[in-house]
Design a protein around this motif. Structure first.
Motif, PDB file in Angstrom:
ATOM      1  N   ILE A  52       0.847  -1.197   0.000  1.00  0.00           N
ATOM      2  CA  ILE A  52       0.000   0.000   0.000  1.00  0.00           C
ATOM      3  C   ILE A  52       0.880   1.245   0.000  1.00  0.00           C
ATOM      4  CG2 ILE A  52      -1.643   1.346   1.389  1.00  0.00           C
ATOM      5  CD1 ILE A  52      -2.804  -1.402   2.324  1.00  0.00           C
ATOM      6  N   HIS A  53       1.910   1.262   0.830  1.00  0.00           N
ATOM      7  CA  HIS A  53       2.792   2.423   0.939  1.00  0.00           C
ATOM      8  C   HIS A  53       3.467   2.747  -0.392  1.00  0.00           C
ATOM      9  CE1 HIS A  53       5.622   5.231   2.764  1.00  0.00           C
ATOM     10  NE2 HIS A  53       6.617   4.581   2.163  1.00  0.00           N
ATOM     11  N   TYR A  54       3.920   1.726  -1.090  1.00  0.00           N
ATOM     12  CA  TYR A  54       4.630   1.942  -2.352  1.00  0.00           C
ATOM     13  C   TYR A  54       3.703   1.999  -3.566  1.00  0.00           C
ATOM     14  CZ  TYR A  54       8.857   1.294   0.370  1.00  0.00           C
ATOM     15  OH  TYR A  54       9.848   1.433   1.297  1.00  0.00           O
ATOM     16  N   GLY A  55       2.399   2.004  -3.341  1.00  0.00           N
ATOM     17  CA  GLY A  55       1.431   2.147  -4.426  1.00  0.00           C
ATOM     18  C   GLY A  55       1.257   0.917  -5.283  1.00  0.00           C
ATOM     19  N   GLU A  56       1.669  -0.258  -4.800  1.00  0.00           N
ATOM     20  CA  GLU A  56       1.541  -1.491  -5.573  1.00  0.00           C
ATOM     21  C   GLU A  56       0.132  -2.064  -5.492  1.00  0.00           C
ATOM     22  OE1 GLU A  56       4.549  -4.033  -3.967  1.00  0.00           O
ATOM     23  OE2 GLU A  56       6.161  -2.626  -4.437  1.00  0.00           O
ATOM     24  N   THR A  57      -0.632  -1.618  -4.535  1.00  0.00           N
ATOM     25  CA  THR A  57      -2.010  -2.072  -4.356  1.00  0.00           C
ATOM     26  C   THR A  57      -2.830  -0.865  -3.893  1.00  0.00           C
ATOM     27  OG1 THR A  57      -3.361  -3.790  -3.314  1.00  0.00           O
ATOM     28  CG2 THR A  57      -1.667  -2.805  -1.953  1.00  0.00           C
ATOM     29  N   PRO A  58      -4.133  -0.867  -4.160  1.00  0.00           N
ATOM     30  CA  PRO A  58      -4.943   0.302  -3.773  1.00  0.00           C
ATOM     31  C   PRO A  58      -4.878   0.579  -2.266  1.00  0.00           C
ATOM     32  CG  PRO A  58      -6.217  -1.186  -5.166  1.00  0.00           C
ATOM     33  CD  PRO A  58      -4.936  -1.880  -4.839  1.00  0.00           C
ATOM     34  N   GLU A  59      -4.926   1.865  -1.923  1.00  0.00           N
ATOM     35  CA  GLU A  59      -4.884   2.259  -0.521  1.00  0.00           C
ATOM     36  C   GLU A  59      -6.146   1.801   0.200  1.00  0.00           C
ATOM     37  OE1 GLU A  59      -4.491   6.369   1.934  1.00  0.00           O
ATOM     38  OE2 GLU A  59      -3.159   6.078   0.230  1.00  0.00           O
ATOM     39  N   ARG A  60      -5.954   1.245   1.373  1.00  0.00           N
ATOM     40  CA  ARG A  60      -7.062   0.849   2.238  1.00  0.00           C
ATOM     41  C   ARG A  60      -6.553   0.779   3.663  1.00  0.00           C
ATOM     42  NH1 ARG A  60      -7.501  -5.418   2.476  1.00  0.00           N
ATOM     43  NH2 ARG A  60      -5.400  -5.998   1.817  1.00  0.00           N
ATOM     44  N   ARG A  61      -7.481   0.786   4.610  1.00  0.00           N
ATOM     45  CA  ARG A  61      -7.104   0.726   6.028  1.00  0.00           C
ATOM     46  C   ARG A  61      -7.028  -0.743   6.438  1.00  0.00           C
ATOM     47  NH1 ARG A  61     -11.336   5.012   8.424  1.00  0.00           N
ATOM     48  NH2 ARG A  61     -12.720   3.456   7.556  1.00  0.00           N
ATOM     49  N   ILE A  62      -5.852  -1.116   7.003  1.00  0.00           N
ATOM     50  CA  ILE A  62      -5.630  -2.513   7.393  1.00  0.00           C
ATOM     51  C   ILE A  62      -5.104  -2.588   8.826  1.00  0.00           C
ATOM     52  CG2 ILE A  62      -5.160  -3.241   5.020  1.00  0.00           C
ATOM     53  CD1 ILE A  62      -2.142  -3.299   5.795  1.00  0.00           C
ATOM     54  N   TYR A  63      -5.238  -3.782   9.397  1.00  0.00           N
ATOM     55  CA  TYR A  63      -4.570  -4.086  10.657  1.00  0.00           C
ATOM     56  C   TYR A  63      -4.209  -5.554  10.644  1.00  0.00           C
ATOM     57  CZ  TYR A  63      -8.785  -6.222  12.780  1.00  0.00           C
ATOM     58  OH  TYR A  63      -9.858  -7.022  13.082  1.00  0.00           O
ATOM     59  N   GLY A  64      -3.209  -5.902  11.466  1.00  0.00           N
ATOM     60  CA  GLY A  64      -2.756  -7.281  11.521  1.00  0.00           C
ATOM     61  C   GLY A  64      -1.643  -7.420  12.533  1.00  0.00           C
ATOM     62  N   GLU A  65      -0.764  -8.391  12.328  1.00  0.00           N
ATOM     63  CA  GLU A  65       0.325  -8.645  13.262  1.00  0.00           C
ATOM     64  C   GLU A  65       1.675  -8.396  12.611  1.00  0.00           C
ATOM     65  OE1 GLU A  65      -1.822 -11.656  12.984  1.00  0.00           O
ATOM     66  OE2 GLU A  65      -3.154 -10.712  14.427  1.00  0.00           O
ATOM     67  N   ALA A  66       2.606  -7.954  13.461  1.00  0.00           N
ATOM     68  CA  ALA A  66       4.001  -7.776  13.054  1.00  0.00           C
ATOM     69  C   ALA A  66       4.854  -7.886  14.311  1.00  0.00           C
ATOM     70  CB  ALA A  66       4.194  -6.408  12.398  1.00  0.00           C
ATOM     71  N   SER A  67       6.042  -8.414  14.155  1.00  0.00           N
ATOM     72  CA  SER A  67       6.967  -8.467  15.298  1.00  0.00           C
ATOM     73  C   SER A  67       7.503  -7.059  15.531  1.00  0.00           C
ATOM     74  CB  SER A  67       8.119  -9.429  15.005  1.00  0.00           C
ATOM     75  OG  SER A  67       8.957  -8.881  14.000  1.00  0.00           O
ATOM     76  N   GLY A  68       8.149  -6.876  16.659  1.00  0.00           N
ATOM     77  CA  GLY A  68       8.759  -5.580  16.944  1.00  0.00           C
ATOM     78  C   GLY A  68       9.780  -5.205  15.899  1.00  0.00           C
ATOM     79  N   GLU A  69      10.559  -6.193  15.455  1.00  0.00           N
ATOM     80  CA  GLU A  69      11.572  -5.947  14.424  1.00  0.00           C
ATOM     81  C   GLU A  69      10.916  -5.532  13.104  1.00  0.00           C
ATOM     82  OE1 GLU A  69      14.686  -8.733  12.056  1.00  0.00           O
ATOM     83  OE2 GLU A  69      14.737  -8.895  14.246  1.00  0.00           O
ATOM     84  N   GLU A  70       9.833  -6.219  12.730  1.00  0.00           N
ATOM     85  CA  GLU A  70       9.120  -5.867  11.491  1.00  0.00           C
ATOM     86  C   GLU A  70       8.512  -4.468  11.598  1.00  0.00           C
ATOM     87  OE1 GLU A  70       7.471 -10.161   9.868  1.00  0.00           O
ATOM     88  OE2 GLU A  70       6.503  -9.268  11.638  1.00  0.00           O
ATOM     89  N   ALA A  71       7.961  -4.134  12.753  1.00  0.00           N
ATOM     90  CA  ALA A  71       7.362  -2.812  12.953  1.00  0.00           C
ATOM     91  C   ALA A  71       8.420  -1.718  12.828  1.00  0.00           C
ATOM     92  CB  ALA A  71       6.669  -2.743  14.306  1.00  0.00           C
ATOM     93  N   ARG A  72       9.609  -1.942  13.420  1.00  0.00           N
ATOM     94  CA  ARG A  72      10.689  -0.955  13.308  1.00  0.00           C
ATOM     95  C   ARG A  72      11.138  -0.808  11.853  1.00  0.00           C
ATOM     96  NH1 ARG A  72      11.706  -2.799  18.297  1.00  0.00           N
ATOM     97  NH2 ARG A  72      13.016  -4.539  17.712  1.00  0.00           N
ATOM     98  N   ALA A  73      11.229  -1.906  11.137  1.00  0.00           N
ATOM     99  CA  ALA A  73      11.644  -1.846   9.730  1.00  0.00           C
ATOM    100  C   ALA A  73      10.628  -1.047   8.913  1.00  0.00           C
ATOM    101  CB  ALA A  73      11.807  -3.254   9.162  1.00  0.00           C
ATOM    102  N   LEU A  74       9.337  -1.270   9.170  1.00  0.00           N
ATOM    103  CA  LEU A  74       8.305  -0.495   8.462  1.00  0.00           C
ATOM    104  C   LEU A  74       8.442   0.995   8.771  1.00  0.00           C
ATOM    105  CD1 LEU A  74       5.214  -2.828   8.985  1.00  0.00           C
ATOM    106  CD2 LEU A  74       6.283  -2.269   6.783  1.00  0.00           C
ATOM    107  N   ALA A  75       8.622   1.328  10.040  1.00  0.00           N
ATOM    108  CA  ALA A  75       8.763   2.732  10.427  1.00  0.00           C
ATOM    109  C   ALA A  75      10.004   3.344   9.789  1.00  0.00           C
ATOM    110  CB  ALA A  75       8.823   2.853  11.945  1.00  0.00           C
ATOM    111  N   ASP A  76      11.110   2.592   9.732  1.00  0.00           N
ATOM    112  CA  ASP A  76      12.339   3.084   9.108  1.00  0.00           C
ATOM    113  C   ASP A  76      12.136   3.364   7.620  1.00  0.00           C
ATOM    114  OD1 ASP A  76      13.668   2.906  11.524  1.00  0.00           O
ATOM    115  OD2 ASP A  76      14.732   1.036  11.016  1.00  0.00           O
ATOM    116  N   GLU A  77      11.243   2.617   6.978  1.00  0.00           N
ATOM    117  CA  GLU A  77      10.944   2.820   5.554  1.00  0.00           C
ATOM    118  C   GLU A  77       9.959   3.963   5.335  1.00  0.00           C
ATOM    119  OE1 GLU A  77       9.950  -0.732   3.237  1.00  0.00           O
ATOM    120  OE2 GLU A  77      10.865  -1.922   4.853  1.00  0.00           O
TER     121      GLU A  77
END
Length: 167
Positions: free
Chosen positions: A105-130
């Motif tokens: 969604i962030h990189y525009g590869e799929t239409p924007e929508r509101r999502i929720y789910g699971e991520a590890s702390g490491e995955e969450a930090r990587a997303l925030a860093d991106e």
């Protein structure tokens, strides 16, 4: 050390410091005390308020404080529950594929929508860093009929390798 307010026979007031109460008595009896204003050796203790150490707050204050804290905790639990209920009703649950779906969604590869789910702390930090905007979702309250809903663990942000709910 003891501090006394002293007064001479001419009513001049001054302070004197003594190792013990007996030291004042001995020095006064020997004439070793004198007024710094007039030099009189007729010195006595003036009436003064005692310095009393403050005691712990009364139990009534402790009870009131505990009741106030309980109300604050309940308000936080309620707000967290409402936030979670809103997300669960209005966002799409993507489960453990949350990091990949959030990136698409962030990189525009799929239409924007509101999502929720699971991520590890490491995955969450990587997303925030991106630069992917994410936020932790309050944990689902555990219910105990006697105690009511439980608060989320205070170390929910700790990276223990367990998945976190994110939106």
């Amino acid at each position: 050390m003891i501090k006394y307010t002293l007064r001479c026979d001419a009513n001049h007031e001054f302070e004197g410091w003594f190792r013990a109460s007996d030291d004042f008595d001995a020095q006064a009896a020997d004439g070793r005390l004198s007024c710094p204003v007039c030099g009189s050796s007729e010195v006595r203790k003036a009436i003064m308020a005692p310095a009393v150490a403050r005691t712990a707050r009364p139990a009534a204050n402790d009870a009131a404080r505990a009741e106030k804290l309980a109300k604050i905790r309940e308000a936080i639990r309620d707000a967290a529950g409402r936030a979670r209920a809103y997300v669960e009703k209005n966002f799409d649950y993507v489960g453990p594929s949350f990091p990949e779906e959030a990136r698409r969604i962030h990189y525009g590869e799929t239409p924007e929508r509101r999502i929720y789910g699971e991520a590890s702390g490491e995955e969450a930090r990587a997303l925030a860093d991106e630069g992917v905007e994410i936020a932790p979702l309050p944990a689902a309250p555990k219910t105990d009929r006697a105690a009511g809903p439980a608060m989320p663990a205070p170390d929910a942000d700790a990276d223990d390798g367990e998945p976190e709910n994110l939106n």
